[in-house]
Design a protein around this motif. Structure first.
Motif, short mmCIF file in Angstrom:
data_model
loop_
_atom_site.label_atom_id
_atom_site.label_comp_id
_atom_site.label_asym_id
_atom_site.label_seq_id
_atom_site.Cartn_x
_atom_site.Cartn_y
_atom_site.Cartn_z
N SER A 60 34.45 39.57 32.17
CA SER A 60 35.78 39.45 32.78
C SER A 60 36.34 38.04 32.64
CB SER A 60 35.72 39.82 34.27
OG SER A 60 35.35 41.16 34.42
N PHE A 61 35.53 37.04 32.92
CA PHE A 61 36.04 35.67 32.87
C PHE A 61 36.05 35.14 31.44
CE2 PHE A 61 36.14 31.11 33.24
CZ PHE A 61 36.99 30.88 34.31
N ALA A 62 34.90 35.09 30.80
CA ALA A 62 34.82 34.45 29.48
C ALA A 62 35.63 35.19 28.42
CB ALA A 62 33.37 34.34 29.03
N PHE A 63 35.58 36.52 28.44
CA PHE A 63 36.33 37.30 27.45
C PHE A 63 37.70 37.73 27.95
CE2 PHE A 63 31.98 38.50 25.69
CZ PHE A 63 32.06 37.57 24.67
N ARG A 64 38.06 37.24 29.14
CA ARG A 64 39.39 37.49 29.73
C ARG A 64 39.70 38.99 29.84
NH1 ARG A 64 39.72 33.08 26.43
NH2 ARG A 64 40.38 31.15 27.42
N LYS A 65 38.74 39.73 30.34
CA LYS A 65 38.92 41.17 30.51
C LYS A 65 38.84 41.53 32.00
CE LYS A 65 37.04 42.49 26.04
NZ LYS A 65 36.06 43.31 25.35
N LEU A 66 39.62 40.84 32.79
CA LEU A 66 39.58 41.06 34.23
C LEU A 66 39.90 42.51 34.59
CD1 LEU A 66 39.17 39.94 37.04
CD2 LEU A 66 41.57 39.28 37.07
N ASN A 67 40.86 43.09 33.92
CA ASN A 67 41.23 44.47 34.24
C ASN A 67 40.14 45.46 33.88
OD1 ASN A 67 43.71 43.63 35.21
ND2 ASN A 67 44.72 43.90 33.25
N ASP A 68 39.23 45.07 32.99
CA ASP A 68 38.13 45.94 32.60
C ASP A 68 36.94 45.81 33.53
OD1 ASP A 68 39.67 46.68 30.47
OD2 ASP A 68 38.59 45.47 29.00
N HIS A 69 36.98 44.82 34.44
CA HIS A 69 35.85 44.58 35.32
C HIS A 69 35.69 45.73 36.30
CE1 HIS A 69 32.91 42.51 37.68
NE2 HIS A 69 33.61 42.81 38.75
N TRP A 70 34.44 46.06 36.59
CA TRP A 70 34.16 47.10 37.57
C TRP A 70 32.91 46.72 38.35
CZ3 TRP A 70 29.36 49.14 36.50
CH2 TRP A 70 28.90 48.98 35.19
N ASP A 71 32.90 47.10 39.59
CA ASP A 71 31.70 46.94 40.39
C ASP A 71 30.83 48.16 40.13
OD1 ASP A 71 32.42 44.56 41.65
OD2 ASP A 71 33.58 45.62 43.17
N VAL A 72 29.54 47.93 40.02
CA VAL A 72 28.63 49.04 39.78
C VAL A 72 28.57 49.89 41.04
CG1 VAL A 72 26.25 49.69 39.27
CG2 VAL A 72 27.27 47.72 38.12
N GLN A 111 41.62 29.32 31.99
CA GLN A 111 42.11 30.55 32.60
C GLN A 111 43.49 30.29 33.20
OE1 GLN A 111 41.03 33.49 32.39
NE2 GLN A 111 38.97 33.19 31.60
N ASP A 112 44.18 31.39 33.46
CA ASP A 112 45.50 31.25 34.07
C ASP A 112 45.37 31.19 35.60
OD1 ASP A 112 45.22 33.86 35.10
OD2 ASP A 112 46.23 34.74 33.37
N GLU A 113 46.51 31.11 36.26
CA GLU A 113 46.51 30.95 37.72
C GLU A 113 45.96 32.15 38.48
OE1 GLU A 113 50.27 32.38 36.07
OE2 GLU A 113 49.30 30.47 35.82
N SER A 114 45.77 33.29 37.82
CA SER A 114 45.21 34.45 38.52
C SER A 114 43.76 34.19 38.95
CB SER A 114 45.29 35.70 37.65
OG SER A 114 44.44 35.57 36.52
N TRP A 115 43.13 33.19 38.37
CA TRP A 115 41.77 32.83 38.73
C TRP A 115 41.76 31.68 39.74
CZ3 TRP A 115 37.36 35.33 37.31
CH2 TRP A 115 37.50 36.32 36.35
N GLY A 117 41.19 29.32 42.61
CA GLY A 117 40.02 29.19 43.47
C GLY A 117 38.70 29.24 42.71
N TYR A 118 38.75 29.61 41.44
CA TYR A 118 37.56 29.63 40.61
C TYR A 118 37.54 28.37 39.76
CZ TYR A 118 36.88 34.49 41.87
OH TYR A 118 36.66 35.63 42.56
N PRO A 119 36.42 28.09 39.16
CA PRO A 119 36.40 26.91 38.28
C PRO A 119 37.48 27.07 37.22
CG PRO A 119 34.23 27.97 38.37
CD PRO A 119 35.17 28.81 39.17
N LYS A 120 38.28 26.06 37.04
CA LYS A 120 39.41 26.17 36.11
C LYS A 120 38.99 26.16 34.66
CE LYS A 120 43.02 26.70 38.57
NZ LYS A 120 43.68 27.96 38.57
N GLU A 121 38.01 25.37 34.30
CA GLU A 121 37.65 25.25 32.90
C GLU A 121 36.14 25.19 32.69
OE1 GLU A 121 39.82 22.13 30.96
OE2 GLU A 121 41.62 22.56 32.11
#
Length: 164
Positions: A60-72, A111-115, A117-121
């Motif tokens: 989700s973060f490194a490959f920028r696939k946030l929308n593909d992320h799922w909780d098991v 990453q863009d501003e949607s992240w 609160g997370y580490p920026k870079e």
């Protein structure tokens, strides 16, 4: 560096297999028995949370696939075989991650501003290190939960290390 990181992950996988072999010896109801104050409440949920962490940071973060992320999703019949299957998917993801970021380990992933609160870079090396150390953090919780539930782990270092 790729060879080094691959060897390290292979050792992590080996230690994981020892843990999963131990968990296969436990009754299913013990794997789902709540243990308040530890991990994600049960042995199975905690182990699957580790899977989710790898997916979250590497996919989700490194490959920028946030929308593909799922909780098991953890159904009450989830067993060690289910956990092994989820970790097989993680193993494939880690291989893709290692190949994709080879020779770019110290370059920031912006990453863009949607992240917010997370580490920026963070760098790929930081993300991989975080996911791997996170797994061992929860490994300790899983061993402690098993012990609290009356299933002490082997007396040697098979579950926490590689010296067998």
């Amino acid at each position: 560096m790729l060879k080094l990181l691959q060897q390290q992950y292979d050792w992590i996988r080996s230690a994981r297999q020892d843990m999963l072999a131990f968990l296969e010896e436990l009754p299913l109801q013990i794997l789902h028995q709540p243990v308040p104050e530890f991990g994600y409440g049960t042995i199975i949920r905690t182990h699957l949370h580790v899977v989710d962490c790898y997916r979250y940071w590497l996919e989700s973060f490194a490959f920028r696939k946030l929308n593909d992320h799922w909780d098991v999703y953890v159904h009450e019949t989830a067993d060690v075989k289910f956990v092994r299957k989820r970790f097989a998917e993680v193993d494939e993801l880690v291989q893709v991650f290692l190949r994709e970021f080879d020779d770019h380990w110290y370059e920031s992933i912006e990453q863009d501003e949607s992240w917010q609160g997370y580490p920026k870079e963070p760098t790929p090396l930081l993300l991989l290190t975080h996911a791997e150390t996170h797994e061992f953090h929860h490994r300790g919780q899983i061993v402690t939960m098993a012990r609290h539930l009356g299933y002490p782990p082997p007396a040697d270092d098979r579950l926490g290390g590689l010296f067998t």
